[in-house]
Design an enzyme around this catalytic site. Structure first.
Site, mmCIF file in Angstrom:
data_model
loop_
_atom_site.group_PDB
_atom_site.id
_atom_site.type_symbol
_atom_site.label_atom_id
_atom_site.label_comp_id
_atom_site.label_asym_id
_atom_site.label_seq_id
_atom_site.Cartn_x
_atom_site.Cartn_y
_atom_site.Cartn_z
ATOM 1 N N CYS A 1 12.689 44.486 25.633
ATOM 2 C CA CYS A 1 13.096 45.688 26.353
ATOM 3 C C CYS A 1 11.926 46.585 26.789
ATOM 4 O O CYS A 1 11.241 46.296 27.753
ATOM 5 C CB CYS A 1 14.106 46.452 25.506
ATOM 6 N N LYS B 1 9.299 44.147 17.762
ATOM 7 C CA LYS B 1 9.085 45.009 18.926
ATOM 8 C C LYS B 1 7.982 46.026 18.650
ATOM 9 O O LYS B 1 8.062 46.823 17.722
ATOM 10 C CB LYS B 1 10.396 45.718 19.273
ATOM 11 N N GLU C 1 18.991 41.588 23.563
ATOM 12 C CA GLU C 1 18.500 42.419 22.461
ATOM 13 C C GLU C 1 19.653 42.919 21.593
ATOM 14 O O GLU C 1 20.734 43.229 22.075
ATOM 15 C CB GLU C 1 17.742 43.621 23.039
#
Length: 234
Positions: free
Chosen positions: A119, A83, A14
């Protein structure tokens, strides 16, 4: 790893383009993925390999997203994902805009169906159900996961693999960013929740061979998708 002619796909972590410097995103973010995709396309073409390109800070229509993307060995962008779940403990919502679309299932050059997430998305098991039920056999999680919650990283990755009878690959950052230490421990987990290989806390590459047939075998042995009753979960 890029020099291994037998490699099918390479994974990055990331926010590799500027680190986790949230306060500096306005000046450092890429614009519509232009620089990032050009850079990764050149690597994919040079080494003839698909690349799960981690995620980058990406400015689009005056909003900054944490965007993951993938490029195949012909230089084509084959997937893009913003995300969805921003980390409230790190004030991410103050600096980033959350994505509105669930992760998709997409095919690598070798025909394998995969998906990718970022994540904090790992903490939301519902998110992986969509691509898993549409045939994804590998889930890639790219992250900058802190050492303070290493146990969560390890347990949740295993859980996602077991819940969906699929391979899960976690690619995490390592080292320090200011006072924050990242956990490292990039790992490959099989559909039975067993670790195939795992790194430690230092920077290193991890090469893994995957038996895709194991996914079908596991899904036949434990047919969880056939037992779902989503209308009762509401």
């Amino acid at each position: 790893i890029l020099y291994n002619k037998d490699t099918d796909v390479v994974i990055l972590p990331e926010m590799w383009n500027n680190g986790y410097a949230l306060e500096q995103l306005e000046e450092k973010a890429d614009f519509d993925l232009e620089r990032s995709t050009d850079f990764i396309k050149n690597l994919a073409l040079q080494y003839q390999v698909d690349i799960i390109a981690g995620s980058v800070s990406n400015k689009h229509h005056d909003h900054i997203f944490n965007t993951a993307f993938a490029i195949d060995k012909t230089g084509k962008v084959i997937n893009q994902y913003d995300k969805m779940h921003l980390v409230p403990m790190l004030d991410e919502p103050a600096f980033l805009t959350a994505g509105k679309n669930v992760p998709e299932t997409f095919k690598l050059s070798n025909g394998v169906k995969v998906t990718q997430m970022i994540c904090y998305d790992l903490r939301f098991p519902e998110l992986l159900r969509y691509p898993a039920r549409s045939g994804a056999t590998i889930a890639f999680y790219v992250a900058q996961w802190p050492s303070a919650r290493l146990n969560h990283w390890q347990v949740l990755l295993k859980a996602r693999a077991i819940e969906n009878n699929m391979y899960v690959i976690g690619c995490n950052g390592c080292g320090y960013d200011g006072k924050t230490q990242y956990a490292g421990h990039s790992v490959a987990i099989n559909p039975n929740g067993e670790i195939i290989q795992e790194l430690s806390t230092t920077e290193k590459e991890l090469t893994v061979t995957i038996d895709i047939d194991a996914v079908e075998q596991q899904r036949k042995a434990i047919p969880v998708f056939d037992s779902l009753v989503p209308h009762l979960y509401k």
